[in-house]
Each structure stands twice: as C-alpha cells, then as structure tokens.
Design a protein around this motif. Structure first.
Motif, PDB file in Angstrom:
ATOM      1  N   PRO A  39       0.807  -1.230   0.000  1.00  0.00           N
ATOM      2  CA  PRO A  39       0.000   0.000   0.000  1.00  0.00           C
ATOM      3  C   PRO A  39       0.837   1.275   0.000  1.00  0.00           C
ATOM      4  CG  PRO A  39       0.091  -0.923   2.197  1.00  0.00           C
ATOM      5  CD  PRO A  39       0.817  -1.898   1.305  1.00  0.00           C
ATOM      6  N   ILE A  40       0.453   2.205  -0.853  1.00  0.00           N
ATOM      7  CA  ILE A  40       1.054   3.537  -0.915  1.00  0.00           C
ATOM      8  C   ILE A  40      -0.089   4.546  -0.923  1.00  0.00           C
ATOM      9  CG2 ILE A  40       2.433   5.137  -2.300  1.00  0.00           C
ATOM     10  CD1 ILE A  40       4.024   2.776  -3.323  1.00  0.00           C
ATOM     11  N   LEU A  41      -0.038   5.499  -0.012  1.00  0.00           N
ATOM     12  CA  LEU A  41      -1.128   6.462   0.132  1.00  0.00           C
ATOM     13  C   LEU A  41      -0.625   7.876  -0.128  1.00  0.00           C
ATOM     14  CD1 LEU A  41      -4.084   7.022   0.984  1.00  0.00           C
ATOM     15  CD2 LEU A  41      -3.258   7.257   3.336  1.00  0.00           C
ATOM     16  N   ARG A  42      -1.356   8.614  -0.962  1.00  0.00           N
ATOM     17  CA  ARG A  42      -1.009  10.012  -1.259  1.00  0.00           C
ATOM     18  C   ARG A  42      -2.167  10.918  -0.888  1.00  0.00           C
ATOM     19  NH1 ARG A  42       0.999  11.859  -6.763  1.00  0.00           N
ATOM     20  NH2 ARG A  42       2.414  13.133  -5.548  1.00  0.00           N
ATOM     21  N   ARG A  43      -1.820  12.026  -0.253  1.00  0.00           N
ATOM     22  CA  ARG A  43      -2.824  13.024   0.109  1.00  0.00           C
ATOM     23  C   ARG A  43      -2.209  14.422   0.011  1.00  0.00           C
ATOM     24  NH1 ARG A  43      -5.851   9.567  -0.689  1.00  0.00           N
ATOM     25  NH2 ARG A  43      -7.340   8.556   0.725  1.00  0.00           N
ATOM     26  N   LYS A  44      -3.014  15.411  -0.389  1.00  0.00           N
ATOM     27  CA  LYS A  44      -2.534  16.787  -0.373  1.00  0.00           C
ATOM     28  C   LYS A  44      -2.847  17.378   0.990  1.00  0.00           C
ATOM     29  CE  LYS A  44      -2.345  21.168  -2.772  1.00  0.00           C
ATOM     30  NZ  LYS A  44      -2.646  21.943  -3.983  1.00  0.00           N
ATOM     31  N   ILE A  45      -1.820  17.895   1.691  1.00  0.00           N
ATOM     32  CA  ILE A  45      -2.017  18.380   3.060  1.00  0.00           C
ATOM     33  C   ILE A  45      -1.566  19.816   3.270  1.00  0.00           C
ATOM     34  CG2 ILE A  45      -1.849  16.044   4.014  1.00  0.00           C
ATOM     35  CD1 ILE A  45       0.991  16.778   4.965  1.00  0.00           C
ATOM     36  N   LEU A  46      -0.884  20.419   2.282  1.00  0.00           N
ATOM     37  CA  LEU A  46      -0.407  21.789   2.436  1.00  0.00           C
ATOM     38  C   LEU A  46      -0.782  22.641   1.226  1.00  0.00           C
ATOM     39  CD1 LEU A  46       3.245  21.265   3.778  1.00  0.00           C
ATOM     40  CD2 LEU A  46       1.239  21.963   5.109  1.00  0.00           C
ATOM     41  N   SER A  47      -1.061  23.919   1.479  1.00  0.00           N
ATOM     42  CA  SER A  47      -1.315  24.868   0.397  1.00  0.00           C
ATOM     43  C   SER A  47       0.009  25.352  -0.182  1.00  0.00           C
ATOM     44  CB  SER A  47      -2.106  26.059   0.927  1.00  0.00           C
ATOM     45  OG  SER A  47      -1.305  26.817   1.826  1.00  0.00           O
ATOM     46  N   ALA A  48      -0.065  26.052  -1.304  1.00  0.00           N
ATOM     47  CA  ALA A  48       1.142  26.595  -1.919  1.00  0.00           C
ATOM     48  C   ALA A  48       1.834  27.591  -0.983  1.00  0.00           C
ATOM     49  CB  ALA A  48       0.789  27.274  -3.242  1.00  0.00           C
ATOM     50  N   GLU A  49       1.044  28.397  -0.284  1.00  0.00           N
ATOM     51  CA  GLU A  49       1.606  29.386   0.632  1.00  0.00           C
ATOM     52  C   GLU A  49       2.323  28.704   1.804  1.00  0.00           C
ATOM     53  OE1 GLU A  49      -1.410  31.010  -1.883  1.00  0.00           O
ATOM     54  OE2 GLU A  49      -1.532  29.338  -0.463  1.00  0.00           O
ATOM     55  N   GLU A  50       1.732  27.640   2.336  1.00  0.00           N
ATOM     56  CA  GLU A  50       2.348  26.914   3.447  1.00  0.00           C
ATOM     57  C   GLU A  50       3.633  26.223   3.006  1.00  0.00           C
ATOM     58  OE1 GLU A  50      -1.681  25.859   6.016  1.00  0.00           O
ATOM     59  OE2 GLU A  50      -1.110  24.602   4.307  1.00  0.00           O
ATOM     60  N   CYS A  51       3.624  25.670   1.797  1.00  0.00           N
ATOM     61  CA  CYS A  51       4.828  25.043   1.257  1.00  0.00           C
ATOM     62  C   CYS A  51       5.955  26.068   1.127  1.00  0.00           C
ATOM     63  CB  CYS A  51       4.541  24.423  -0.108  1.00  0.00           C
ATOM     64  SG  CYS A  51       3.575  22.897  -0.046  1.00  0.00           S
ATOM     65  N   GLN A  52       5.608  27.257   0.667  1.00  0.00           N
ATOM     66  CA  GLN A  52       6.608  28.316   0.504  1.00  0.00           C
ATOM     67  C   GLN A  52       7.237  28.689   1.845  1.00  0.00           C
ATOM     68  OE1 GLN A  52       7.556  30.318  -2.540  1.00  0.00           O
ATOM     69  NE2 GLN A  52       9.193  30.543  -1.038  1.00  0.00           N
ATOM     70  N   LEU A  53       6.423  28.809   2.884  1.00  0.00           N
ATOM     71  CA  LEU A  53       6.927  29.172   4.206  1.00  0.00           C
ATOM     72  C   LEU A  53       7.888  28.120   4.756  1.00  0.00           C
ATOM     73  CD1 LEU A  53       3.646  30.529   5.854  1.00  0.00           C
ATOM     74  CD2 LEU A  53       5.660  31.871   5.198  1.00  0.00           C
ATOM     75  N   ILE A  54       7.514  26.849   4.617  1.00  0.00           N
ATOM     76  CA  ILE A  54       8.374  25.771   5.116  1.00  0.00           C
ATOM     77  C   ILE A  54       9.635  25.669   4.274  1.00  0.00           C
ATOM     78  CG2 ILE A  54       8.545  23.287   5.567  1.00  0.00           C
ATOM     79  CD1 ILE A  54       5.523  23.286   6.050  1.00  0.00           C
ATOM     80  N   GLN A  98       3.731  26.037  13.357  1.00  0.00           N
ATOM     81  CA  GLN A  98       2.681  27.035  13.159  1.00  0.00           C
ATOM     82  C   GLN A  98       1.571  26.540  12.241  1.00  0.00           C
ATOM     83  OE1 GLN A  98       4.670  30.570  11.771  1.00  0.00           O
ATOM     84  NE2 GLN A  98       5.845  30.820  13.677  1.00  0.00           N
ATOM     85  N   VAL A  99       1.924  25.787  11.216  1.00  0.00           N
ATOM     86  CA  VAL A  99       0.905  25.298  10.274  1.00  0.00           C
ATOM     87  C   VAL A  99       0.297  23.969  10.724  1.00  0.00           C
ATOM     88  CG1 VAL A  99       2.046  26.466   8.356  1.00  0.00           C
ATOM     89  CG2 VAL A  99       2.529  24.049   8.774  1.00  0.00           C
ATOM     90  N   GLY A 100       0.754  23.446  11.871  1.00  0.00           N
ATOM     91  CA  GLY A 100       0.195  22.185  12.371  1.00  0.00           C
ATOM     92  C   GLY A 100       0.563  20.991  11.523  1.00  0.00           C
ATOM     93  N   LEU A 101       1.776  20.971  10.986  1.00  0.00           N
ATOM     94  CA  LEU A 101       2.175  19.904  10.066  1.00  0.00           C
ATOM     95  C   LEU A 101       2.177  18.529  10.729  1.00  0.00           C
ATOM     96  CD1 LEU A 101       3.137  18.933   7.340  1.00  0.00           C
ATOM     97  CD2 LEU A 101       5.463  19.616   7.960  1.00  0.00           C
ATOM     98  N   ILE A 230      10.736  12.444  17.659  1.00  0.00           N
ATOM     99  CA  ILE A 230       9.847  13.013  18.657  1.00  0.00           C
ATOM    100  C   ILE A 230       8.586  12.155  18.728  1.00  0.00           C
ATOM    101  CG2 ILE A 230      10.714  15.367  18.375  1.00  0.00           C
ATOM    102  CD1 ILE A 230       8.339  15.948  16.563  1.00  0.00           C
ATOM    103  N   PRO A 231       7.845  12.181  19.852  1.00  0.00           N
ATOM    104  CA  PRO A 231       6.629  11.364  19.978  1.00  0.00           C
ATOM    105  C   PRO A 231       5.631  11.668  18.876  1.00  0.00           C
ATOM    106  CG  PRO A 231       7.307  12.221  22.110  1.00  0.00           C
ATOM    107  CD  PRO A 231       8.176  12.900  21.079  1.00  0.00           C
ATOM    108  N   PHE A 232       4.942  10.621  18.421  1.00  0.00           N
ATOM    109  CA  PHE A 232       3.983  10.781  17.316  1.00  0.00           C
ATOM    110  C   PHE A 232       2.700  10.017  17.601  1.00  0.00           C
ATOM    111  CE2 PHE A 232       2.842   9.997  12.695  1.00  0.00           C
ATOM    112  CZ  PHE A 232       2.632  11.333  12.384  1.00  0.00           C
ATOM    113  N   ASP A 233       2.482   9.593  18.851  1.00  0.00           N
ATOM    114  CA  ASP A 233       1.331   8.766  19.182  1.00  0.00           C
ATOM    115  C   ASP A 233      -0.009   9.504  18.984  1.00  0.00           C
ATOM    116  OD1 ASP A 233       3.450   7.691  21.663  1.00  0.00           O
ATOM    117  OD2 ASP A 233       2.688   6.330  20.130  1.00  0.00           O
ATOM    118  N   THR A 234      -0.027  10.778  19.262  1.00  0.00           N
ATOM    119  CA  THR A 234      -1.283  11.522  19.192  1.00  0.00           C
ATOM    120  C   THR A 234      -1.280  12.596  18.121  1.00  0.00           C
ATOM    121  OG1 THR A 234      -0.533  13.131  20.827  1.00  0.00           O
ATOM    122  CG2 THR A 234      -1.662  11.162  21.664  1.00  0.00           C
ATOM    123  N   GLY A 235      -0.110  12.920  17.580  1.00  0.00           N
ATOM    124  CA  GLY A 235      -0.047  13.933  16.540  1.00  0.00           C
ATOM    125  C   GLY A 235       0.063  15.344  17.064  1.00  0.00           C
ATOM    126  N   ASN A 236      -0.094  15.542  18.394  1.00  0.00           N
ATOM    127  CA  ASN A 236      -0.010  16.912  18.920  1.00  0.00           C
ATOM    128  C   ASN A 236       1.163  17.050  19.887  1.00  0.00           C
ATOM    129  OD1 ASN A 236      -0.950  15.728  21.337  1.00  0.00           O
ATOM    130  ND2 ASN A 236      -3.073  16.027  20.653  1.00  0.00           N
TER     131      ASN A 236
END
Length: 236
Positions: A39-54, A98-101, A230-236
C-alpha cells in the motif's frame, strides 16, 4: 490508496491475499511471482503558501545545519541536508509547528493504518529535509535499515519534473529502461505527502531544472531510536 503491486485485472483480492501479477514491459505482458499488495497512500495536506513558508525556513537553516555536523553518505549523496538526516527534526521548527504539520501527517498516518488494516502502535517520528540542486538525485535506497522502522514517507514542497520511483521488490538490479518499467512513478507535486512501507526501495530521478527541489522525508519508528525522533502517538 494505490498499490505498488497491481493484482490481475478484475481480481478482487483483499489486502492480505496473494495473487500472480502482470507487468507490461516493452509491449509484452510478463507474469511475475506472487506478491502481497504493497500500500502507498497520497494526500494533499499543504497549500502553496504553506509550502513556501516551510521551504524558505529549510533553505534558511541549510547552511547552519551543514556547517555544524559531519555528513554520512546516503543514496548517492555525500553532502547536504539529506546526509545529516539524524541530526535534526524539521517538525520541531517554528513554521511546521505554526501550520500544524505534525497533526496533518498524523491524520494521514491513521488513515494509512486503517486502509492497510493495521492497528495503531506506540511510535516516534524522525523528519528531515532534502534540497537537491540541478543534476542531483537520490539513488535507489530504503529506510528500513533497522527493525523498528515501520512506515516512511515524503512531502513535496514544490512541483518539479524529478519524480520519485518506487521499485518492485522482485527486481533488484536492472537497466535504466527496466528501472522505469518495473516501478511506480509518482510526480513531485507541491503539498502532496506519500506514505509507504519503510522497506520499499525508491529513488529520485535527477533534478534537471534551475532552482532547488525541496522535500521533507520521515520515518515512523516503533520505539525510541537514536537521532532526533519526537513522539507521534497523538499527533499533537
């Protein structure tokens, strides 16, 4: 969900079922060994503006990181951010926070587990950046160099012609023509993240444009590991 190995046309196998596979090569259909679906999964998660900032923050920190640490050659590269992947974690930087990545990656991770029929597990995440200049690429490699590495992925921060190739596991060495035949080719599209099993071999085609191809890559680890996870169990 897409699959690196496609089942026979019309076959309705479950995610855990085995079937023979057919690969089109040089105009002919070749029967390949049985293989589990990958299995390979693709999703769009960032806008162009957010990509530019990162992207801007990665390039801003590049010289600082490369001057402070010693490179370890990897995937054909001998210097740069990729070769220092274990010395930093992009998810701890200000702009990704800041963008909640981290939360956005976690949401796709949970979807990936659900579609793969895998139970969530206690884990950590290691995340680094890749900045490829003209002529550079990543040779065929995998991230599963230790048993605790479970799921990997990458996130494109700009759209380029340098696609990522996911190689069929039953073809270890082949010519360049065969390499592009026996693989799944996914274009580098801004804001799109791809999840895949860490043991899947993959490569990046040489970047032939002006400018810089900037991506992020990550490993989801089943337990505490060396490096900067870093921990990733909850995402926050």
């Amino acid at each position: 969900m897409i699959y690196l190995i496609n089942m026979n046309s019309g076959h309705s196998a479950s995610a855990h079922e085995v079937s023979y596979n057919f690969v089109q090569a040089q105009g002919e259909s070749h029967l390949c060994p049985p293989a589990f679906r990958i299995p390979i999964l693709r999703r769009k998660i960032l806008s162009a503006e957010e990509c530019q900032l990162i992207r801007d923050q990665i390039l801003e920190k590049e010289s600082e990181i490369t001057s402070q640490h010693t490179s370890t050659p990897i995937a054909g590269l001998t210097s740069g951010l990729t070769t220092l992947w274990s010395h930093y974690n992009v998810l701890t930087w200000s702009v990704p926070e800041q963008v909640g990545l981290k939360q956005r990656l976690f949401d796709v991770y949970r979807e990936y587990l659900q579609l793969s029929e895998v139970q969530p597990f206690k884990n950590q995440i290691q995340c680094w950046a890749n900045a490829l200049r003209k002529g550079a690429g990543l040779e065929r490699h995998l991230h599963s160099n230790r048993p605790i590495t479970a799921i990997s992925g990458h996130l494109a921060l700009n759209t380029t012609s340098a696609a990522t190739l996911y190689h069929f596991p039953f073809v270890m060495k082949c010519s360049q023509t065969q390499t592009e035949t026996y693989c799944l080719k996914l274009e580098s599209e801004e804001g799109w993240v791809t999840f895949f099993p860490s043991w899947v071999q993959h490569s990046t085609m040489p970047y032939q444009e002006d400018g810089i191809r900037v991506t992020m890559a990550f490993d989801i680890l089943a337990e505490i590991a060396k490096g900067s996870p870093i921990p990733f169990d909850t995402g926050n």
